[in-house]
Motif scaffolding. Sequence first.
Motif, PDB file in Angstrom:
ATOM      1  N   ILE A  87      70.760  88.007  54.814  1.00  0.00           N
ATOM      2  CA  ILE A  87      72.086  88.219  54.810  1.00  0.00           C
ATOM      3  C   ILE A  87      72.669  87.270  54.058  1.00  0.00           C
ATOM      4  CG2 ILE A  87      74.113  88.360  56.302  1.00  0.00           C
ATOM      5  CD1 ILE A  87      72.702  91.079  56.131  1.00  0.00           C
ATOM      6  N   GLY A  88      72.292  85.941  54.392  1.00  0.00           N
ATOM      7  CA  GLY A  88      72.677  84.489  53.721  1.00  0.00           C
ATOM      8  C   GLY A  88      72.495  84.803  52.105  1.00  0.00           C
ATOM      9  N   GLY A  89      71.323  85.195  51.842  1.00  0.00           N
ATOM     10  CA  GLY A  89      70.828  85.149  50.426  1.00  0.00           C
ATOM     11  C   GLY A  89      71.956  86.340  49.630  1.00  0.00           C
ATOM     12  N   ILE A  90      71.974  87.318  50.113  1.00  0.00           N
ATOM     13  CA  ILE A  90      72.683  88.171  49.715  1.00  0.00           C
ATOM     14  C   ILE A  90      74.395  87.962  49.599  1.00  0.00           C
ATOM     15  CG2 ILE A  90      74.023  90.658  50.082  1.00  0.00           C
ATOM     16  CD1 ILE A  90      71.324  91.449  51.409  1.00  0.00           C
ATOM     17  N   VAL A  91      74.872  87.234  50.546  1.00  0.00           N
ATOM     18  CA  VAL A  91      76.423  86.609  50.366  1.00  0.00           C
ATOM     19  C   VAL A  91      76.218  85.691  49.554  1.00  0.00           C
ATOM     20  CG1 VAL A  91      77.939  85.464  51.899  1.00  0.00           C
ATOM     21  CG2 VAL A  91      76.767  87.320  52.800  1.00  0.00           C
ATOM     22  N   PHE A  92      75.420  84.679  49.363  1.00  0.00           N
ATOM     23  CA  PHE A  92      75.387  83.742  48.148  1.00  0.00           C
ATOM     24  C   PHE A  92      75.539  84.230  46.750  1.00  0.00           C
ATOM     25  CE2 PHE A  92      73.721  80.168  51.323  1.00  0.00           C
ATOM     26  CZ  PHE A  92      75.020  79.592  51.339  1.00  0.00           C
ATOM     27  N   ASN A  93      74.418  85.172  46.621  1.00  0.00           N
ATOM     28  CA  ASN A  93      74.239  85.825  45.273  1.00  0.00           C
ATOM     29  C   ASN A  93      75.571  86.626  44.848  1.00  0.00           C
ATOM     30  OD1 ASN A  93      71.523  85.601  44.110  1.00  0.00           O
ATOM     31  ND2 ASN A  93      70.960  85.662  46.126  1.00  0.00           N
ATOM     32  N   VAL A  94      76.106  87.473  45.895  1.00  0.00           N
ATOM     33  CA  VAL A  94      77.143  88.292  45.581  1.00  0.00           C
ATOM     34  C   VAL A  94      78.372  87.437  45.202  1.00  0.00           C
ATOM     35  CG1 VAL A  94      78.886  89.725  46.671  1.00  0.00           C
ATOM     36  CG2 VAL A  94      76.684  90.346  46.915  1.00  0.00           C
ATOM     37  N   GLN A 128      66.504  88.252  43.468  1.00  0.00           N
ATOM     38  CA  GLN A 128      66.571  87.989  44.738  1.00  0.00           C
ATOM     39  C   GLN A 128      67.672  88.738  45.571  1.00  0.00           C
ATOM     40  OE1 GLN A 128      67.205  83.725  45.189  1.00  0.00           O
ATOM     41  NE2 GLN A 128      68.246  83.918  47.118  1.00  0.00           N
ATOM     42  N   LEU A 129      68.679  89.330  44.832  1.00  0.00           N
ATOM     43  CA  LEU A 129      69.850  89.900  45.526  1.00  0.00           C
ATOM     44  C   LEU A 129      69.176  91.245  45.836  1.00  0.00           C
ATOM     45  CD1 LEU A 129      72.587  90.653  46.390  1.00  0.00           C
ATOM     46  CD2 LEU A 129      73.140  91.302  44.016  1.00  0.00           C
ATOM     47  N   LEU A 130      68.386  91.985  44.807  1.00  0.00           N
ATOM     48  CA  LEU A 130      67.774  93.116  44.919  1.00  0.00           C
ATOM     49  C   LEU A 130      66.721  93.294  45.976  1.00  0.00           C
ATOM     50  CD1 LEU A 130      67.742  94.501  41.196  1.00  0.00           C
ATOM     51  CD2 LEU A 130      69.198  95.276  43.302  1.00  0.00           C
ATOM     52  N   TYR A 131      65.819  92.352  46.000  1.00  0.00           N
ATOM     53  CA  TYR A 131      64.463  92.174  46.808  1.00  0.00           C
ATOM     54  C   TYR A 131      64.974  92.100  48.390  1.00  0.00           C
ATOM     55  CZ  TYR A 131      63.500  87.690  48.508  1.00  0.00           C
ATOM     56  OH  TYR A 131      63.428  86.332  49.406  1.00  0.00           O
ATOM     57  N   LYS A 132      66.105  91.357  48.551  1.00  0.00           N
ATOM     58  CA  LYS A 132      66.494  90.963  49.912  1.00  0.00           C
ATOM     59  C   LYS A 132      67.282  92.218  50.686  1.00  0.00           C
ATOM     60  CE  LYS A 132      66.468  86.309  50.044  1.00  0.00           C
ATOM     61  NZ  LYS A 132      67.053  84.829  50.292  1.00  0.00           N
ATOM     62  N   SER A 133      68.209  92.894  49.615  1.00  0.00           N
ATOM     63  CA  SER A 133      68.628  94.072  49.998  1.00  0.00           C
ATOM     64  C   SER A 133      67.809  95.256  50.219  1.00  0.00           C
ATOM     65  CB  SER A 133      69.850  94.660  48.945  1.00  0.00           C
ATOM     66  OG  SER A 133      70.490  93.480  48.664  1.00  0.00           O
ATOM     67  N   ALA A 134      66.696  95.438  49.527  1.00  0.00           N
ATOM     68  CA  ALA A 134      65.629  96.395  49.597  1.00  0.00           C
ATOM     69  C   ALA A 134      64.799  95.977  51.054  1.00  0.00           C
ATOM     70  CB  ALA A 134      64.731  96.297  48.461  1.00  0.00           C
ATOM     71  N   TRP A 135      64.500  94.772  51.303  1.00  0.00           N
ATOM     72  CA  TRP A 135      63.932  94.418  52.306  1.00  0.00           C
ATOM     73  C   TRP A 135      64.672  95.091  53.590  1.00  0.00           C
ATOM     74  CZ3 TRP A 135      64.771  91.588  57.044  1.00  0.00           C
ATOM     75  CH2 TRP A 135      63.618  91.454  57.660  1.00  0.00           C
ATOM     76  N   ILE A 136      65.920  94.550  53.502  1.00  0.00           N
ATOM     77  CA  ILE A 136      66.728  95.066  54.872  1.00  0.00           C
ATOM     78  C   ILE A 136      66.685  96.798  54.825  1.00  0.00           C
ATOM     79  CG2 ILE A 136      69.394  95.383  55.581  1.00  0.00           C
ATOM     80  CD1 ILE A 136      69.737  92.325  54.670  1.00  0.00           C
ATOM     81  N   ILE A 137      66.731  97.425  53.858  1.00  0.00           N
ATOM     82  CA  ILE A 137      66.943  98.968  53.840  1.00  0.00           C
ATOM     83  C   ILE A 137      65.533  99.330  54.326  1.00  0.00           C
ATOM     84  CG2 ILE A 137      67.221 100.992  52.309  1.00  0.00           C
ATOM     85  CD1 ILE A 137      69.404  99.297  50.607  1.00  0.00           C
ATOM     86  N   GLY A 138      64.431  98.811  53.695  1.00  0.00           N
ATOM     87  CA  GLY A 138      63.127  99.361  53.878  1.00  0.00           C
ATOM     88  C   GLY A 138      62.225  98.894  55.049  1.00  0.00           C
TER      89      GLY A 138
END
Length: 138
Positions: free
Chosen positions: A109-116, A76-86
């Motif tokens: 952004i919310g998902g990334i923050v929660f995951n981190v 989840q962290l990786l796909y949300k980060s990749a979606w923002i970048i790509g």
Amino acid sequence: MEELKKPYNWRLHLMRGLFFLNVISLAYDNWSTILFPKEQMDTLTGVAISFWAGFSLLNFIGIRFPLKMLPILLLQLLYKSAWIIGTYLPAKNSGLLNEGLKEFFWICIGGIVFNVLIIPWGYVYREYIKNFLRFKNK
């Protein structure tokens, strides 16, 4: 598998909460679309809906076994980060942002923050990164 030490049991509860949040945010929409389709889906929409339905079930398992299902949170962290970048950043740089992209950006952004904040990074390091190139003879 090494468990988290006692002082970090609170993190397991946070992980369970995040898995539960993922289940309730994904299961109803995706499973109802699969079980009661209103129209024929195109191939990529069908793949996406099916993926999210399966993802919701894996998150359901994560409520009971948070450490065993930790790779789901990493995905989840990786796909949300990749979606923002790509997707998001190229659209923003091209002036092609629409409301859907802007809305999903904040979900990511919310998902990334929660995951981190919730992922036990020491455990990830010990169990995945440190041993990545270490091969054991069994």
